[in-house]
Design a protein around this motif. Structure first.
Motif, mmCIF file in Angstrom:
data_model
loop_
_atom_site.group_PDB
_atom_site.id
_atom_site.type_symbol
_atom_site.label_atom_id
_atom_site.label_comp_id
_atom_site.label_asym_id
_atom_site.label_seq_id
_atom_site.Cartn_x
_atom_site.Cartn_y
_atom_site.Cartn_z
ATOM 1 N N VAL A 97 -5.951 50.348 37.651
ATOM 2 C CA VAL A 97 -5.415 49.346 36.737
ATOM 3 C C VAL A 97 -6.601 48.559 36.204
ATOM 4 O O VAL A 97 -7.368 47.979 36.983
ATOM 5 C CB VAL A 97 -4.418 48.412 37.456
ATOM 6 N N GLU A 98 -6.777 48.553 34.890
ATOM 7 C CA GLU A 98 -7.996 48.033 34.281
ATOM 8 C C GLU A 98 -7.954 46.520 34.088
ATOM 9 O O GLU A 98 -6.894 45.894 34.090
ATOM 10 C CB GLU A 98 -8.238 48.721 32.931
ATOM 11 N N VAL A 99 -9.132 45.954 33.870
ATOM 12 C CA VAL A 99 -9.253 44.504 33.727
ATOM 13 C C VAL A 99 -8.538 43.998 32.479
ATOM 14 O O VAL A 99 -7.990 42.880 32.481
ATOM 15 C CB VAL A 99 -10.741 44.085 33.726
ATOM 16 N N ASP A 100 -8.508 44.784 31.404
ATOM 17 C CA ASP A 100 -7.807 44.351 30.194
ATOM 18 C C ASP A 100 -6.321 44.145 30.464
ATOM 19 O O ASP A 100 -5.699 43.224 29.909
ATOM 20 C CB ASP A 100 -8.001 45.365 29.071
ATOM 21 N N GLY A 128 -4.297 49.820 43.198
ATOM 22 C CA GLY A 128 -4.968 50.492 42.106
ATOM 23 C C GLY A 128 -5.772 49.554 41.227
ATOM 24 O O GLY A 128 -6.456 50.004 40.298
ATOM 25 N N LEU A 129 -5.702 48.248 41.479
ATOM 26 C CA LEU A 129 -6.495 47.296 40.708
ATOM 27 C C LEU A 129 -7.980 47.547 40.931
ATOM 28 O O LEU A 129 -8.434 47.617 42.082
ATOM 29 C CB LEU A 129 -6.167 45.861 41.136
ATOM 30 N N ASN A 130 -8.750 47.687 39.859
ATOM 31 C CA ASN A 130 -10.190 47.747 40.077
ATOM 32 C C ASN A 130 -10.696 46.334 40.374
ATOM 33 O O ASN A 130 -9.946 45.354 40.278
ATOM 34 C CB ASN A 130 -10.928 48.406 38.904
ATOM 35 N N LEU A 131 -11.965 46.212 40.735
ATOM 36 C CA LEU A 131 -12.474 44.930 41.210
ATOM 37 C C LEU A 131 -12.365 43.841 40.145
ATOM 38 O O LEU A 131 -11.963 42.708 40.439
ATOM 39 C CB LEU A 131 -13.929 45.076 41.662
ATOM 40 N N ALA A 132 -12.702 44.184 38.904
ATOM 41 C CA ALA A 132 -12.637 43.189 37.836
ATOM 42 C C ALA A 132 -11.204 42.739 37.589
ATOM 43 O O ALA A 132 -10.934 41.543 37.390
ATOM 44 C CB ALA A 132 -13.246 43.767 36.556
ATOM 45 N N ALA A 133 -10.261 43.681 37.620
ATOM 46 C CA ALA A 133 -8.854 43.337 37.423
ATOM 47 C C ALA A 133 -8.338 42.472 38.564
ATOM 48 O O ALA A 133 -7.595 41.504 38.345
ATOM 49 C CB ALA A 133 -8.021 44.609 37.299
ATOM 50 N N ALA A 134 -8.719 42.824 39.796
ATOM 51 C CA ALA A 134 -8.289 42.030 40.949
ATOM 52 C C ALA A 134 -8.811 40.608 40.860
ATOM 53 O O ALA A 134 -8.079 39.641 41.133
ATOM 54 C CB ALA A 134 -8.767 42.702 42.237
ATOM 55 N N ASN A 135 -10.063 40.451 40.456
ATOM 56 C CA ASN A 135 -10.623 39.097 40.336
ATOM 57 C C ASN A 135 -9.965 38.312 39.218
ATOM 58 O O ASN A 135 -9.779 37.093 39.331
ATOM 59 C CB ASN A 135 -12.139 39.190 40.108
ATOM 60 N N ALA A 136 -9.601 38.985 38.138
ATOM 61 C CA ALA A 136 -8.910 38.299 37.042
ATOM 62 C C ALA A 136 -7.552 37.775 37.494
ATOM 63 O O ALA A 136 -7.161 36.648 37.154
ATOM 64 C CB ALA A 136 -8.756 39.241 35.853
ATOM 65 N N LEU A 137 -6.824 38.590 38.273
ATOM 66 C CA LEU A 137 -5.518 38.145 38.768
ATOM 67 C C LEU A 137 -5.641 37.075 39.842
ATOM 68 O O LEU A 137 -4.787 36.194 39.952
ATOM 69 C CB LEU A 137 -4.743 39.335 39.339
ATOM 70 N N LEU A 138 -6.700 37.157 40.622
ATOM 71 C CA LEU A 138 -6.884 36.208 41.720
ATOM 72 C C LEU A 138 -6.879 34.773 41.215
ATOM 73 O O LEU A 138 -6.318 33.878 41.851
ATOM 74 C CB LEU A 138 -8.181 36.514 42.461
#
Length: 327
Positions: A97-100, A128-138
């Motif tokens: 799952v991408e950051v966008d 499935g969240l990549n690291l950038a996506a996970a940090n954005a949601l965090l």
């Protein structure tokens, strides 16, 4: 409204009891094939329903329910793996799952709700969240906007950032009792329910997929070849099996090796009960070190299934290594 599946009744009732004040971040965790995603969607609909039943479940008849069932509800967002088009025009499923996507969800929850009720963001698979996506949601999980509910679904919750896990109310969903799962499968018209449950590691929805798809015949063809390692021809079988879906091949071969290891170490078959006699004979003959090495190779292959490798050559190399297990 009853739970989506009978073995989900306890977590479903637990969720319904919180409808008035739901957890703003919910994590549904457990093995693949037990219905977590279906439960998450039922919970999302219950939260968005504008005329819920007395127990808190969705009515299925109000405008909000109709919009939800048509995937058009303005206060619902789904973050999941998406199809991607490669440079040569080929279409494949993304591996993360991408950051966008995460940023779009963050922007979504900053807006006012359309229907003045709950707003729901469903993330499936959350692991499935990549690291950038996970940090954005965090960032938004730390202070969710009013009336916003995040529902995360994960087969492998340890892959989630610890900071994300710590902000979620977690409900673990385990495997159902075998007799309950077998009874449900029989009600769906599935024959050999116990054998399919064993093949699926006890997960009823995976067992149902095996029963309804073409993979069961492919599996038998592969295992009949592996059952006689002394006579198998790597070149012939590699060419024949190159059309088998890589994920199906990986699952079949990995569980076959798992059964060989189980027989070699413990004397029992876990997955392929319909090949128990063959496995019992082969397991006693297998060289343990070579078998362990091949099992590690097969586990690592799971990470490269989406890569454009030469399947025939890959299978030939694997089969040569497999044959040497019994030298």
């Amino acid at each position: 409204m009853s739970a989506p599946y009978p073995w989900l009744d306890a977590p479903w009732q637990r969720l319904l009891a919180t409808r008035a004040r739901p957890a703003q971040a919910l994590l549904l965790a457990g093995p693949r094939g037990v219905g977590k995603g279906v439960l998450a969607r039922a919970w999302a609909q219950a939260l968005l329903c504008e005329a819920p039943r007395p127990d808190g479940a969705a009515c299925g008849e109000c405008p909000a329910c109709h919009w939800y069932e048509a995937d058009t509800h303005p206060d619902f967002r789904l973050l999941t793996l998406q199809e991607k088009t490669g440079k040569e025009g080929e279409t494949r499923m993304a591996t993360a799952v991408e950051v966008d996507q995460a940023r779009e969800a963050v922007d979504f929850v900053q807006m006012s709700t359309y229907r003045a009720g709950f707003r729901v963001v469903l993330v499936d698979p959350a692991d499935g969240l990549n690291l950038a996506a996970a940090n954005a949601l965090l960032k938004v999980l730390e202070e969710p906007p009013l009336n916003t509910v995040f529902v995360l679904v994960s087969d492998q919750p340890r892959r989630l950032l610890p900071t994300i896990r710590s902000r979620c109310t977690r409900i673990d969903i385990g495997l159902p009792p075998a007799d309950q799962a077998a009874q449900w499968l029989a009600g769906q018209g599935v024959n050999d329910a116990m054998d399919l449950l064993a093949l699926s590691g006890g997960t009823p929805l995976d067992a149902q997929r095996w029963a309804e798809g073409p993979e069961l015949d492919e599996r038998r063809g592969v295992l009949e070849g592996l059952a006689d390692p002394g006579r198998l021809d790597p070149v012939t079988l590699g060419e024949r099996w190159k059309t088998v879906d890589p994920q199906t091949w990986h699952n079949v071969a990995y569980k076959w090796l798992g059964d060989l290891l189980s027989v070699r170490l413990q004397g029992s078959v876990q997955f392929n009960r319909d090949f128990a006699e063959v496995l019992a004979q082969l397991g006693r003959k297998a060289d343990l070190a070579r078998l362990l090495a091949l099992a590690r190779t097969q586990a690592n292959e799971g990470r490269t299934l989406a890569h454009p490798l030469n399947r025939t050559l890959q299978l030939e190399a694997w089969l040569i290594q497999y044959r040497h297990v019994f030298d």
